[in-house]
Design an enzyme around this catalytic site. Structure first.
Site, PDB file in Angstrom:
ATOM      1  N   SER A 172       0.839  -1.198   0.000  1.00 20.99           N
ATOM      2  CA  SER A 172       0.000   0.000   0.000  1.00 20.99           C
ATOM      3  C   SER A 172       0.871   1.244   0.000  1.00 20.99           C
ATOM      4  O   SER A 172       1.670   1.455   0.920  1.00 20.99           O
ATOM      5  CB  SER A 172      -0.904   0.008   1.241  1.00 20.99           C
ATOM      6  OG  SER A 172      -1.377   1.316   1.486  1.00 20.99           O
ATOM      7  N   ASP A 323      -6.579   0.407  -8.664  1.00 17.88           N
ATOM      8  CA  ASP A 323      -7.796   1.215  -8.842  1.00 17.88           C
ATOM      9  C   ASP A 323      -8.496   0.933 -10.169  1.00 17.88           C
ATOM     10  O   ASP A 323      -9.576   1.474 -10.432  1.00 17.88           O
ATOM     11  CB  ASP A 323      -7.456   2.706  -8.756  1.00 17.88           C
ATOM     12  CG  ASP A 323      -7.010   3.095  -7.349  1.00 17.88           C
ATOM     13  OD1 ASP A 323      -7.354   2.384  -6.388  1.00 17.88           O
ATOM     14  OD2 ASP A 323      -6.309   4.111  -7.215  1.00 17.88           O
ATOM     15  N   LYS A 350     -11.578  -0.681  -0.286  1.00 16.25           N
ATOM     16  CA  LYS A 350     -11.518   0.590  -1.022  1.00 16.25           C
ATOM     17  C   LYS A 350     -12.762   1.420  -0.671  1.00 16.25           C
ATOM     18  O   LYS A 350     -13.420   1.151   0.326  1.00 16.25           O
ATOM     19  CB  LYS A 350     -11.391   0.317  -2.523  1.00 16.25           C
ATOM     20  CG  LYS A 350     -10.045  -0.292  -2.900  1.00 16.25           C
ATOM     21  CD  LYS A 350      -8.901   0.658  -2.562  1.00 16.25           C
ATOM     22  CE  LYS A 350      -7.541   0.037  -2.803  1.00 16.25           C
ATOM     23  NZ  LYS A 350      -6.447   0.896  -2.367  1.00 16.25           N
ATOM     24  N   ARG A 354     -15.254  -3.394  -3.382  1.00 19.94           N
ATOM     25  CA  ARG A 354     -15.389  -3.438  -4.849  1.00 19.94           C
ATOM     26  C   ARG A 354     -15.540  -4.860  -5.392  1.00 19.94           C
ATOM     27  O   ARG A 354     -16.140  -5.038  -6.457  1.00 19.94           O
ATOM     28  CB  ARG A 354     -14.209  -2.720  -5.519  1.00 19.94           C
ATOM     29  CG  ARG A 354     -14.298  -1.212  -5.367  1.00 19.94           C
ATOM     30  CD  ARG A 354     -13.203  -0.464  -6.093  1.00 19.94           C
ATOM     31  NE  ARG A 354     -13.373   0.971  -5.893  1.00 19.94           N
ATOM     32  CZ  ARG A 354     -12.395   1.872  -5.970  1.00 19.94           C
ATOM     33  NH1 ARG A 354     -11.161   1.491  -6.248  1.00 19.94           N
ATOM     34  NH2 ARG A 354     -12.643   3.159  -5.777  1.00 19.94           N
TER      35      ARG A 354
END
Ligand code: S3P
Length: 435
Positions: A172, A323, A350, A354
């Site tokens: 991350s 993303d 997120k 998702r």
């Protein structure tokens, strides 16, 4: 505020040239890092969207001077590396994980208290991943549910941070960046080791401010920075956002007759997983005018419609397209054969979950097309599509991906569509321009 948006199918290919708005990650960092300098920095092609404006508001509250020359150009002047001031009110990160996580790292070593809040989505997202390592460095940060959730307070003005080596369990850039920013103010060197290298905009931009970040494999090391070592550049030009380009890459690849030029797209190799995956699916994407702008590679991307087939990718690829998975899942639905995505558990934390959202909404538009596992997706390409009402979950990337799915397929009605303002306010208008 629109309660819903009806997207009808596109009837002709996408042609011409399109300028992609500034990169969100680079825009955030340009304002934060400039606010630590002593001289004005002119930032151009800044992303004028809700997330980056949250960062601007926070940096102003911390004492930085921000002059908005236009929507996409601003001049930021700080008061030096130790010149941030105690904010009088609560810092509101809105929907933006980058604002919150990077600022926790930056503020942990400062000699004042700071209180953070955010919207409903951000208030559900895991913050222990940043609070834990910063606490190990000596910071005092408290939050709801055992110091894992907003609201969060950075609350020891006397805290003296020490350097450390941190093996991050997640790849991350937000975690890595928070620790590196805290490390600039620590008593010794700080190293972050990632399972897979995440986007490196922090490392690249800090170099432009005279701060060296050493890289060895998936490890990065920063040393304490003295006030006069930190020297702001006079200008930062933000490249176009490949995460926003993703929607046009997918549309132009799939709508017959398309030949579209996307101008000035950032192609930092820690971000270009979508190009590799679409190319593996058979997409025709050419790079032209390759150049470097503000330490970041950028180019024009030329996309010609092509026949796509299914593919598979996993954990090692994930940080380079984290993303873009919703957009890729649109391409996969219209490709021939199955696409298998694994190692994608991070998608569950997120702006919304998702993995679940893709499975639920794709299955409304193409019944039986998607199966979600704990950290995986299987998408059956070629499943017949229909028009349906779907939910955005107030997640900008879900809304834009669903709009693409409807535009390629049989249309779609998107509930709560305005969340595109988080990263791409002109998205629907641009889509409309291709009719
Ligand atoms: C970002 C890093 C990524 C990405 C986010 C922006 C950044 O998050 O999903 O949209 O600017 O550092 P993680 O680092 O948590 O994966």
């Amino acid at each position: 505020m629109d309660t819903e948006k009806h997207i009808t199918p596109l009837t002709r290919g996408l042609t011409g040239r399109l300028r992609i708005p500034g990169d969100k990650s680079v825009s955030h960092r340009s304002v934060m890092f400039s606010a630590l300098g002593r001289t004005p920095v002119r930032i151009t092609n800044f992303l004028h969207a809700a997330d980056c404006l949250s960062t601007v508001a926070c940096m102003k509250a911390l004492g930085a001077e921000v002059e908005m020359v236009s929507d996409t150009e601003l001049v930021v002047t700080g008061h030096g590396l130790h010149g941030l001031q105690e904010p009088a009110g609560i810092l509101d990160a809105g929907n933006s994980g980058t604002t919150l996580r990077l600022l926790m790292g930056l503020l942990a070593p400062q000699p004042f208290n700071a209180v953070f809040t955010g919207d409903a989505s951000l208030s559900r997202r895991p913050m222990g991943r940043v609070i834990k390592p910063l606490s190990q460095m000596g910071a005092k940060i408290v939050g709801r549910k055992g110091n894992t959730l907003l609201p969060i307070t950075v609350c020891d003005p006397e805290a003296k941070l020490h350097g450390m080596t941190y093996e991050s369990p997640v790849a991350s850039a937000q975690v890595k960046s928070a620790i590196l920013l805290a490390g600039m103010f620590a008593g010794g060197p700080t190293t972050v080791v990632e399972p897979v290298t995440s986007r490196d905009h922090t490392e690249k931009m800090l170099a432009a401010f005279g701060v060296a970040v050493e890289k060895q494999g998936t490890a990065v090391t920063i040393h304490p920075v003295a006030n006069d070592e930190y020297v702001a550049p006079t200008a930062i030009e933000v490249p176009g956002d490949i995460s926003s380009a993703a929607y046009w890459l997918v549309l132009a690849s799939l709508v017959p007759g398309s030949r579209l030029v996307l101008e000035n797209v950032g192609t930092n190799e820690t971000r270009t997983g979508i190009l590799d995956v679409l190319e593996a699916m058979g997409a025709d994407i050419q790079r032209e005018n390759v150049r470097t702008s503000g330490g970041e590679e950028a180019c024009d991307l030329v996309i010609t419609a092509a026949k796509l087939h299914g593919t598979s990718f996993g954990k090692d690829m994930m940080p380079r397209l984290i993303d873009e998975v919703p957009a890729i899942a649109v391409a996969a639905l219209f490709a021939e054969g199955d696409t298998v995505i694994t190692g994608a558990g991070e998608l569950r934390v997120k702006e919304t979950d998702r993995l679940q959202a893709i499975a639920d909404e794709w299955n409304k538009l193409a019944p039986g097309s998607v199966e979600a596992g704990e950290d995986s997706l299987v998408i059956h390409g070629g499943t017949p599509v229909q028009c349906a009402e779907v939910a955005s979950y107030d997640d900008h990337r879900m809304a834009m991906s669903l709009a693409c799915l409807g535009a390629i397929g049989k249309g779609v009605i998107i509930g709560r569509p305005d969340c595109v303002n988080i990263s791409y306010p002109e998205f629907y208008q641009t889509l409309q321009s291709f009719r």
